[in-house]
Design a protein around this motif. Structure first.
Motif, mmCIF file in Angstrom:
data_model
loop_
_atom_site.group_PDB
_atom_site.id
_atom_site.type_symbol
_atom_site.label_atom_id
_atom_site.label_comp_id
_atom_site.label_asym_id
_atom_site.label_seq_id
_atom_site.Cartn_x
_atom_site.Cartn_y
_atom_site.Cartn_z
ATOM 1 N N ASP A 296 -9.383 -11.495 1.325
ATOM 2 C CA ASP A 296 -8.989 -11.318 -0.078
ATOM 3 C C ASP A 296 -8.648 -9.858 -0.364
ATOM 4 N N GLY A 297 -9.433 -8.938 0.211
ATOM 5 C CA GLY A 297 -9.155 -7.517 0.037
ATOM 6 C C GLY A 297 -7.820 -7.132 0.641
ATOM 7 N N PHE A 298 -7.557 -7.624 1.843
ATOM 8 C CA PHE A 298 -6.270 -7.334 2.485
ATOM 9 C C PHE A 298 -5.119 -7.899 1.668
ATOM 10 N N MET A 299 -5.275 -9.133 1.199
ATOM 11 C CA MET A 299 -4.195 -9.768 0.439
ATOM 12 C C MET A 299 -3.962 -9.055 -0.892
ATOM 13 N N ALA A 300 -5.015 -8.523 -1.510
ATOM 14 C CA ALA A 300 -4.843 -7.741 -2.742
ATOM 15 C C ALA A 300 -4.046 -6.476 -2.451
ATOM 16 N N MET A 301 -4.345 -5.824 -1.323
ATOM 17 C CA MET A 301 -3.602 -4.633 -0.937
ATOM 18 C C MET A 301 -2.141 -5.005 -0.642
ATOM 19 N N HIS A 302 -1.932 -6.090 0.066
ATOM 20 C CA HIS A 302 -0.583 -6.563 0.384
ATOM 21 C C HIS A 302 0.210 -6.804 -0.897
ATOM 22 N N LYS A 303 -0.395 -7.498 -1.828
ATOM 23 C CA LYS A 303 0.281 -7.813 -3.097
ATOM 24 C C LYS A 303 0.654 -6.536 -3.839
ATOM 25 N N ALA A 304 -0.277 -5.589 -3.922
ATOM 26 C CA ALA A 304 -0.012 -4.336 -4.632
ATOM 27 C C ALA A 304 1.085 -3.528 -3.941
ATOM 28 N N ALA A 305 1.054 -3.475 -2.614
ATOM 29 C CA ALA A 305 2.047 -2.695 -1.865
ATOM 30 C C ALA A 305 3.437 -3.297 -1.970
ATOM 31 N N MET A 306 3.532 -4.611 -2.085
ATOM 32 C CA MET A 306 4.832 -5.276 -2.061
ATOM 33 C C MET A 306 5.391 -5.553 -3.456
ATOM 34 N N GLU A 307 4.715 -5.102 -4.504
ATOM 35 C CA GLU A 307 5.242 -5.297 -5.855
ATOM 36 C C GLU A 307 6.486 -4.458 -6.066
ATOM 37 N N GLU A 308 7.359 -4.943 -6.922
ATOM 38 C CA GLU A 308 8.557 -4.190 -7.306
ATOM 39 C C GLU A 308 8.116 -2.872 -7.924
ATOM 40 N N GLY A 309 8.737 -1.806 -7.532
ATOM 41 C CA GLY A 309 8.421 -0.479 -8.066
ATOM 42 C C GLY A 309 9.616 0.420 -7.874
ATOM 43 N N ALA A 310 9.387 1.628 -7.407
ATOM 44 C CA ALA A 310 10.497 2.537 -7.112
ATOM 45 C C ALA A 310 11.379 1.951 -6.018
ATOM 46 N N LEU A 311 10.782 1.156 -5.137
ATOM 47 C CA LEU A 311 11.534 0.439 -4.102
ATOM 48 C C LEU A 311 11.573 -1.045 -4.452
ATOM 49 N N GLU A 312 12.722 -1.662 -4.216
ATOM 50 C CA GLU A 312 12.846 -3.104 -4.411
ATOM 51 C C GLU A 312 12.006 -3.835 -3.364
ATOM 52 N N VAL A 313 11.567 -5.035 -3.699
ATOM 53 C CA VAL A 313 10.804 -5.859 -2.754
ATOM 54 C C VAL A 313 11.608 -6.060 -1.474
ATOM 55 N N LYS A 314 12.903 -6.277 -1.597
ATOM 56 C CA LYS A 314 13.764 -6.471 -0.422
ATOM 57 C C LYS A 314 13.634 -5.296 0.539
ATOM 58 N N VAL A 315 13.675 -4.085 0.013
ATOM 59 C CA VAL A 315 13.577 -2.885 0.851
ATOM 60 C C VAL A 315 12.206 -2.825 1.514
ATOM 61 N N LYS A 316 11.172 -3.130 0.771
ATOM 62 C CA LYS A 316 9.816 -3.111 1.330
ATOM 63 C C LYS A 316 9.675 -4.142 2.446
ATOM 64 N N GLU A 317 10.256 -5.313 2.264
ATOM 65 C CA GLU A 317 10.188 -6.343 3.303
ATOM 66 C C GLU A 317 10.988 -5.929 4.539
ATOM 67 N N MET A 318 12.106 -5.252 4.327
ATOM 68 C CA MET A 318 12.884 -4.763 5.465
ATOM 69 C C MET A 318 12.098 -3.687 6.212
ATOM 70 N N MET A 319 11.397 -2.821 5.492
ATOM 71 C CA MET A 319 10.544 -1.824 6.134
ATOM 72 C C MET A 319 9.447 -2.521 6.941
ATOM 73 N N ALA A 320 8.830 -3.527 6.342
ATOM 74 C CA ALA A 320 7.761 -4.259 7.021
ATOM 75 C C ALA A 320 8.282 -4.954 8.276
ATOM 76 N N LEU A 321 9.497 -5.505 8.211
ATOM 77 C CA LEU A 321 10.077 -6.143 9.388
ATOM 78 C C LEU A 321 10.292 -5.119 10.500
ATOM 79 N N SER A 322 10.787 -3.943 10.133
ATOM 80 C CA SER A 322 11.010 -2.896 11.132
ATOM 81 C C SER A 322 9.708 -2.498 11.817
ATOM 82 N N ILE A 323 8.661 -2.329 11.051
ATOM 83 C CA ILE A 323 7.352 -1.986 11.619
ATOM 84 C C ILE A 323 6.824 -3.146 12.464
#
Length: 113
Positions: A27-54
């Motif tokens: 649950d703690g990990f998923m809360a962090m995941h949710k917070a990190a992947m929320e729309e912000g200065a970076l679009e979710v699409k960009v964050k997911e592309m970063m995550a795919l690269s990693i």
């Protein structure tokens, strides 16, 4: 041949089982995941592309399956994901080539339905 749809399905089942044994950690990990992947200065699409690269550089099949699917769902195109894979290959060297080509297979599998 790997099926990233099956890897996703299997990993989700593993996570549900793990959650029964250690809900506070997952649950703690998923809360962090949710917070990190929320729309912000970076679009979710960009964050997911970063995550795919990693995911490629880390050689994580489950991560590739999850983030390839999520990137497409967030609106990434195949062309954008190929460029994402290109950056991962540049950063990850030879082993990333193997997982980068597999990530494109995952993208194509999810696009095919």
């Amino acid at each position: 041949m790997k099926s990233y749809k099956e890897i996703n399905k299997e990993q989700n089942a593993f996570a549900r089982e793990y959650h029964k044994s250690s809900p506070e950690i997952l649950d703690g990990f998923m809360a962090m995941h949710k917070a990190a992947m929320e729309e912000g200065a970076l679009e979710v699409k960009v964050k997911e592309m970063m995550a795919l690269s990693i995911s490629i550089a880390s050689r994580c099949d489950g991560c590739i399956a999850s983030h390839a699917k999520a990137a497409l769902r967030a609106g990434a195109t195949r062309e954008e994901l190929i460029e994402t894979i290109n950056v991962a290959l540049m950063m990850g060297g030879g082993p990333a080539v193997i997982y980068g080509t597999q990530a494109l297979s995952a993208v194509d599998e999810f696009l095919a339905g």
